[in-house]
Structure formats: C-alpha cells, structure tokens
Scaffold this active site. Structure first.
Site, PDB file in Angstrom:
ATOM      1  N   ILE A 102      74.901  39.650  27.165  1.00 20.47           N
ATOM      2  CA  ILE A 102      75.320  40.935  27.700  1.00 20.47           C
ATOM      3  C   ILE A 102      75.107  40.870  29.213  1.00 20.47           C
ATOM      4  O   ILE A 102      74.318  40.059  29.700  1.00 20.47           O
ATOM      5  CB  ILE A 102      74.566  42.132  27.072  1.00 20.47           C
ATOM      6  N   ASP A 103      75.816  41.700  29.933  1.00 14.14           N
ATOM      7  CA  ASP A 103      75.774  41.633  31.390  1.00 14.14           C
ATOM      8  C   ASP A 103      74.396  41.978  31.941  1.00 14.14           C
ATOM      9  O   ASP A 103      73.595  42.658  31.289  1.00 14.14           O
ATOM     10  CB  ASP A 103      76.807  42.583  31.988  1.00 14.14           C
TER      11      ASP A 103
END
Length: 306
Positions: free
Chosen positions: A134-135
C-alpha cells in the site's frame, strides 16, 4: 557506468522530456539530475535541461552505477494484528514506506519486519516477505509472508482475486448514488511518469464502492478492490471526479489538515496457507482520520440506505 545513445528523429520538446521519450525506463526527474551532473551530451557537448533537441541530434546519456542499499534490520515498533509460522498481518501507519528504495533506504516496514522475524525471499533482496503493498501515505492492513511456500500461496490467491481487501476512503464531492462499480483500465500516465491513469491500453482494474456517510463537500466510502493496480483507488476516484481527500498526486491542493490521502486499508481477508482456514482482520481508522471526520461531523448529511 554504462551509456545509451540515440539519434533524435522527431521534435518532442526540451532535452529531459526528449530523453524520457526515447529511454522510458528512466524517470524525468532522474534524467534531469543526470543532465545537471553533466552526464548527458548532445553532439558531444553539454546542454541544459531546457535545450530543445532538433532532428539529427545525437544524444548520449551516461548512466551511473546504481547506489547499493545496505538493507539492515531496525528495531521499529510494529502493530502486528496477527502472526503464525507462515505469515503476519501488520497495520502499517501512514507515512511509512513499505520497502527500501533509493531515497528511502531505512525506516521502512521491511527494515522493521527483518528485525522481528525471518521473511520469504521470493521478491528478492529489497522486498522480502512483501506479498502486496500500500502507498506510503495509505494506512492499514498488509499480509507478510515468512517463508517462500506461504508467499507462493498468498500471491496465488491475490492473482485469483480470492482475497478480501476493503478500504475506507474520504473523497471530495457528494455522491448521488449509494453504491457502484468502476471498471476502467489503468496504466502509466503519458504526461507524468509519477502518475497512473485510466488509459485505453491499461490493465484491467475494477473498484467497488459503497457510501458510508455524506458530508457537505465530502463523502465517506467503503471501497472494495477486485484487482490491485498501482494507486488504483486514488486513480479511479479521481477519474470519476471524486479524488481522495488529501491526495497530493491526484487531488486538488491541500483542503484538509494533515499530510497525505485519507485512505485506510480497513479489512483484509485471506486463506491461511497451511491450514486452509479463512481469516478476516480489521484495523480501526488512525487518529488523524478520526479527527478529520469529527471536524466534518457537524456538516454530515445522511448515510447510505443500501
């Protein structure tokens, strides 16, 4: 060091933009840095980034050797939701990078995980154990593999769309519909290499959403991923005119307090690789997300009836 040479056969624009069009494996920011370091010549002469190559120019780019990252375990606290002999489920905080890269050599989730436990090696030296990402500024749940057998099983389930991945997102604008599905292919943006975009020749991307609550100017969504493309939720929400609040890349300029997008990987469902047991985990919203919702509460409208 290595070098790459090409002859310009069409007018594209300034030097850094021209080089990127011929050598797309390198970012424009990286090319600009190499020009400043005098690693780029045009017809044997040094030029500035704003120089506009003409047809027939011979451009040579000297590519420096990659910086070696010394990956070290670091004693960084982890919010471990679940752990067994095969895997961990971790609640990643907003602001933490998942794995090391140039510019982010330490302080990553991988550095912390290496201190805690042995990890699978399928993804190579710099992404041990990482099954999905995930970012940096997205918070929430990630599954991490401790051994190669578990990694293969978890990755296969992801590919076959067997995992449950639900996010909570605060987005700009007020939805008229209560739920819906976005089906739009995603690939690298042709105008900005840092961005992904909906493009005709992109990879299949499917995002389902449901309205949880409406505010004046904002909507709180539950978002379920059917596919897992880079920046998928952020790209799809911007594509339909409802960018994720706080998103510095796909959204409007800062409109809410805090740094980064209000996007949280809330629910994760997976199959335990050895036992075959179905497991579902949830992680509460981080404090900054709750604080923003509390600020918006006086301006709430209605919840979804679906």
């Amino acid at each position: 060091m290595t070098s790459e040479t090409f002859i310009v056969n069409e007018k594209i624009g300034r030097l850094d933009k021209t080089i990127v069009s011929y050598l797309p494996q390198h970012s424009r920011s990286q090319i600009s840095e190499w020009i400043k370091q005098e690693l780029v010549t045009v017809n044997g002469q040094l030029k500035k980034p704003k120089y506009t190559p003409v047809i027939g120019d011979e451009v040579t780019v000297t590519i420096p050797d990659p910086v070696v990252i010394d990956l070290k375990p670091e004693n960084i606290p982890l919010d471990i939701i679940y752990e067994d002999d095969d895997l961990l489920v971790v609640n990643k905080p907003k602001g933490m990078v998942v794995h090391p890269s140039v510019g982010h050599e330490n302080g990553t989730l991988v550095n912390a995980l290496m201190y805690h436990t042995p990890l699978s090696q399928i993804n190579g030296v710099f992404r041990p154990g990482i099954v999905h990402r995930i970012d940096k500024d997205t918070s929430g749940l990630l599954m991490v593999a401790k051994n190669d057998k578990a990694h293969e099983a978890l990755s296969a389930d992801l590919k076959e769309k067997k995992n449950l991945r639900e996010y909570i997102a605060l987005v700009h604008g007020e939805f008229k519909e209560n739920s819906g599905t976005i089906k739009a292919p995603i690939g690298r943006s042709s105008s900005d290499r840092k961005k992904q975009a909906v493009v005709p020749n992109g990879r299949e991307a499917v995002t389902h959403f449901k309205v949880l609550k409406r505010y004046v100017g904002y909507t709180l969504l539950s978002v379920k991923l059917e596919t897992g493309r880079t920046h998928q939720i952020r790209v799809h929400m911007a594509y339909i005119g409802h960018p994720v609040a706080g998103d510095p890349l796909y959204g409007p300029k800062k409109t809410l307090p805090g740094n980064g997008q209000y996007l949280h990987a809330h629910t994760l469902g997976l199959t335990q690789p050895t036992s075959g047991k179905e497991l579902i985990f949830e992680a509460p919203l981080p404090q900054d997300f709750n604080d923003v919702l509390a600020d918006l509460e006086p301006y709430s409208n209605q919840t979804s009836e679906d």
